[in-house]
Design a protein around this motif. Structure first.
Motif, short mmCIF file in Angstrom:
data_model
loop_
_atom_site.label_atom_id
_atom_site.label_comp_id
_atom_site.label_asym_id
_atom_site.label_seq_id
_atom_site.Cartn_x
_atom_site.Cartn_y
_atom_site.Cartn_z
N CYS A 289 132.07 -24.71 48.25
CA CYS A 289 132.35 -23.40 48.80
C CYS A 289 133.87 -23.18 48.81
N LYS B 64 127.80 -28.83 50.34
CA LYS B 64 126.45 -29.02 50.90
C LYS B 64 125.74 -27.68 50.89
N ASP B 65 124.47 -27.69 51.22
CA ASP B 65 123.65 -26.47 51.29
C ASP B 65 123.71 -25.66 50.00
N ASP B 66 123.51 -26.34 48.88
CA ASP B 66 123.57 -25.66 47.58
C ASP B 66 122.63 -24.47 47.48
N HIS B 67 121.50 -24.52 48.18
CA HIS B 67 120.54 -23.41 48.14
C HIS B 67 121.06 -22.17 48.87
N LEU B 68 122.15 -22.30 49.60
CA LEU B 68 122.75 -21.18 50.32
C LEU B 68 124.10 -20.77 49.73
N HIS C 9 129.25 -20.24 50.41
CA HIS C 9 128.07 -20.30 51.27
C HIS C 9 127.79 -18.92 51.82
N THR C 10 126.51 -18.59 51.95
CA THR C 10 126.15 -17.28 52.51
C THR C 10 126.64 -17.16 53.95
N TYR C 11 126.77 -18.27 54.66
CA TYR C 11 127.21 -18.23 56.05
C TYR C 11 128.73 -18.31 56.19
N CYS C 12 129.46 -18.51 55.11
CA CYS C 12 130.92 -18.54 55.17
C CYS C 12 131.54 -17.18 54.85
#
Length: 92
Positions: free
Chosen positions: A1, A8-12, A24-27
């Motif tokens: 990211c 981490k969280d490649d799916h996001l 990341h979708t959450y970043c």
């Protein structure tokens, strides 16, 4: 990211269709609730786009049905909720 620099969280992770950077979708801000199905541009690449509008302006125009449609959510309306002490329940 590109924002948090954590792998981490490649799916996001969403990839910018112009510069191919991952986020990341959450970043990203505003946080993405769902991964877009269409092309997506990061903040750097979307600057100056003719159809780009500031998020505040976009959000101000959204209706409850827009939120339900784009985010695949059911939105509770205040009149559908009853408070009982500290618990909430649906009125059927």
């Amino acid at each position: 990211c590109e924002i948090c620099n954590v792998d981490k969280d490649d799916h996001l992770v969403v990839i910018c269709d112009k510069c191919h950077s991952g986020y990341h979708t959450y970043c990203v801000r505003p946080v993405m609730v769902v991964v877009p199905k269409d092309d997506w541009l990061c903040a750097k690449c979307s600057t100056g786009q003719p159809n780009a509008i500031p998020f505040g302006e976009f959000a101000a125009k959204m209706t409850i049905s827009d939120v339900e449609k784009y985010m695949h959510l059911s939105v509770l309306h205040p009149e559908d909720i009853v408070s009982s002490h500290n618990a909430f329940r649906y009125i059927k």
